[in-house]
Design an enzyme around this catalytic site. Structure first.
Site, PDB file in Angstrom:
ATOM      1  N   ARG A  28       0.853  -1.182   0.000  1.00 59.13           N
ATOM      2  CA  ARG A  28       0.000   0.000   0.000  1.00 59.13           C
ATOM      3  C   ARG A  28       0.893   1.237   0.000  1.00 59.13           C
ATOM      4  NH1 ARG A  28       2.419   1.788   3.666  1.00 59.13           N
ATOM      5  NH2 ARG A  28       0.909   3.452   3.821  1.00 59.13           N
ATOM      6  N   GLY A  29       0.236   2.413  -0.067  1.00 60.19           N
ATOM      7  CA  GLY A  29       0.995   3.657  -0.203  1.00 60.19           C
ATOM      8  C   GLY A  29       1.025   4.017  -1.685  1.00 60.19           C
ATOM      9  N   ARG A  39      -7.778  -0.043  -6.398  1.00 62.99           N
ATOM     10  CA  ARG A  39      -8.004   0.981  -5.368  1.00 62.99           C
ATOM     11  C   ARG A  39      -8.259   2.310  -6.082  1.00 62.99           C
ATOM     12  NH1 ARG A  39      -4.307   1.107  -0.247  1.00 62.99           N
ATOM     13  NH2 ARG A  39      -6.233   2.034   0.550  1.00 62.99           N
ATOM     14  N   GLN A  77      -1.557   2.199  10.243  1.00 59.77           N
ATOM     15  CA  GLN A  77      -0.295   2.269   9.480  1.00 59.77           C
ATOM     16  C   GLN A  77       0.782   3.041  10.234  1.00 59.77           C
ATOM     17  OE1 GLN A  77      -3.324   2.844   8.189  1.00 59.77           O
ATOM     18  NE2 GLN A  77      -3.450   2.393   6.011  1.00 59.77           N
ATOM     19  N   ASP A 131      -2.326  10.953  -1.641  1.00 61.12           N
ATOM     20  CA  ASP A 131      -2.685   9.918  -2.628  1.00 61.12           C
ATOM     21  C   ASP A 131      -3.112  10.535  -3.948  1.00 61.12           C
ATOM     22  OD1 ASP A 131      -3.037   8.609   0.139  1.00 61.12           O
ATOM     23  OD2 ASP A 131      -2.859   6.969  -1.306  1.00 61.12           O
ATOM     24  N   ASN A 169      -5.516  12.388   1.285  1.00 61.73           N
ATOM     25  CA  ASN A 169      -4.576  11.501   1.980  1.00 61.73           C
ATOM     26  C   ASN A 169      -5.358  10.685   3.007  1.00 61.73           C
ATOM     27  OD1 ASN A 169      -1.816  10.587   2.439  1.00 61.73           O
ATOM     28  ND2 ASN A 169      -1.938  11.622   4.412  1.00 61.73           N
ATOM     29  N   LYS A 170      -4.679   9.817   3.703  1.00 63.45           N
ATOM     30  CA  LYS A 170      -5.302   8.919   4.688  1.00 63.45           C
ATOM     31  C   LYS A 170      -6.281   9.666   5.589  1.00 63.45           C
ATOM     32  CE  LYS A 170      -5.034   5.449   4.884  1.00 63.45           C
ATOM     33  NZ  LYS A 170      -6.044   4.610   4.211  1.00 63.45           N
TER      34      LYS A 170
HETATM   35  O1  MRU Z   1      -4.511   3.148   2.489  1.00 64.83           O
HETATM   36  P1  MRU Z   1      -3.032   3.359   2.348  1.00 64.83           P
HETATM   37  O2  MRU Z   1      -2.245   2.787   3.472  1.00 64.83           O
HETATM   38  O3  MRU Z   1      -2.537   2.938   0.980  1.00 64.83           O
HETATM   39  O4  MRU Z   1      -2.879   4.920   2.413  1.00 64.83           O
HETATM   40  C1  MRU Z   1      -1.598   5.478   2.303  1.00 64.83           C
HETATM   41  C2  MRU Z   1      -1.570   6.934   2.530  1.00 64.83           C
HETATM   42  O5  MRU Z   1      -2.575   7.587   2.705  1.00 64.83           O
HETATM   43  C3  MRU Z   1      -0.229   7.584   2.407  1.00 64.83           C
HETATM   44  O6  MRU Z   1      -0.132   8.668   3.268  1.00 64.83           O
HETATM   45  C4  MRU Z   1      -0.076   8.065   0.961  1.00 64.83           C
HETATM   46  O7  MRU Z   1      -0.220   6.990   0.077  1.00 64.83           O
HETATM   47  C5  MRU Z   1       1.177   8.750   0.719  1.00 64.83           C
HETATM   48  S1  MRU Z   1       2.464   7.598   0.775  1.00 64.83           S
HETATM   49  C6  MRU Z   1       3.852   7.906   0.198  1.00 64.83           C
END
Ligand code: MRU
Length: 341
Positions: free
Chosen positions: A51-52, A85, A183, A224, A234-235
């Site tokens: 993920r990320g 996703r 995370q 993201d 973002n998250k």
């Molecule tokens: O749901 P995830 O764990 O994929 O979400 C990740 C995030 O929101 C990160 O902050 C984002 O991808 C930036 S990562 C370099």
């Protein structure tokens, strides 16, 4: 980045398929896995074994190269991978880096490798630009995991921290847990511990108080997807962090490579927000006293949940965007200048 005495990227190419660190098992187990079909690549992205945003893009790029080698139908494979996703635009960016070469497996793999290397270089540049914002002995707050597990080799939000520490600065990182998938406490804390970087894990709800008490000098998170006007998805939990930082007068930066910018969306309202399973909120996972990974229910059996995985921080709350092309304003002009450089 190093784990023990070996160098790893979060995902890589192998003869048998796409190798990856299974992030669902961290910090308790460090296990490597290989996705050797489109279905396995799609599942690793969807189930968040990887993920990320930038890492998702690299996995998708290698996944398309793998499908090219297996002579699978292009449209079908592209569709399956692109629908894993919805929020991180890097997924499409990674697929589009390989798509033009799909008919020639060797060239498709070269394109995937070039995309991977370009993301590593971008992440390192983010660190070089962003480390200038971290003063001596600073305390940095971050959210989710935007380290090398999320963006090949350096990370986005953590890249300035790694670069700053590398240059001799003693930085402390405040890591919020990042409910519901944790995370922060699972992945960011693990990364920082690997490097011996001082950090404290806090409950998500504690950040605002620490900001108001003057215990945080700067907030840096990843993204993201960044819209043309500088709004950033973002998250979930990033937006309240930005509000609290504004209230406390603490600078709030978003760190992301230019592959996270999506000029096809004018503002954050148009960014698709992933809704994930209720169970991520209703249950928690962890290690038992016997050393087994276990999942236990927290909420009453009768309760349902709502689980938006991302939120959008309006550009007005963002002090600046730390990109591989430099630090720019979160605005139409800033975003387009990052893409020009
Ligand atoms: O749901 P995830 O764990 O994929 O979400 C990740 C995030 O929101 C990160 O902050 C984002 O991808 C930036 S990562 C370099």
């Amino acid at each position: 980045m190093k784990v023990g005495d070996r160098w790893f990227r979060a995902v890589w190419w192998e003869q048998t398929g796409v190798g990856y660190i299974d992030q669902r098992l961290l910090p308790h187990r460090f296990e490597l896995s290989v996705a050797s079909s489109t279905a396995e690549v799609a599942s690793a992205i969807k189930n968040m074994a990887i993920r990320g945003a930038p890492t998702i893009g690299v996995m998708a790029a290698y996944g398309l190269a793998l499908a090219s080698r297996n002579h699978e139908d292009f449209e079908a494979t592209y569709g399956i991978l692109n629908s894993t996703r919805p929020t991180a635009v890097n997924l499409k960016f990674g697929l589009d880096a390989v798509a033009p070469y799909y008919s020639e497996p060797h060239t498709a793999l070269e394109a995937a490798r070039a995309h991977d290397d370009a993301e590593v270089a971008a992440a390192e540049k983010i660190g070089e630009h962003g480390s200038a914002l971290i003063s001596r002995g600073a305390t940095v707050s971050t959210h989710c995991n935007a380290g090398w597990l999320a963006a090949q080799d350096w990370g986005t939000a953590l890249s300035p921290v790694y670069k700053s520490v590398e240059s001799g600065n003693n930085v402390t990182v405040i890591v919020d847990e990042t409910r519901p998938r944790l995370q922060g406490s699972r992945l960011t804390a693990w990364e920082l511990a690997q490097y011996g970087i001082p950090h404290r894990v806090i409950a998500d709800g504690a950040t605002a108080s620490l900001l108001l008490r003057g215990e945080i000098d700067i907030v840096i998170t990843g993204a993201d997807r960044i819209a043309a006007n500088g709004d950033a998805a973002n998250k979930i939990g990033t937006y309240p962090l930005a509000l609290a930082a504004r209230e406390a007068g603490v600078p709030f930066y978003i760190a992301a490579p230019t592959s996270t910018i999506d000029l096809t969306v004018a503002s954050g309202d148009a960014i698709p927000i992933e809704e994930r399973d209720d169970d991520e909120v209703l249950y928690v996972e962890g290690l038992t006293a016997e050393g087994e990974l276990a999942r236990v229910r927290v909420a009453p059996q009768e309760s349902e949940a709502v689980n938006p995985a991302f939120d959008v921080t309006p550009a007005a709350l963002i002090t600046g965007l730390i990109t591989d092309a430099g630090i720019v304003e979160a605005s139409v002009d800033g975003v387009s200048s990052a893409l020009r450089n």
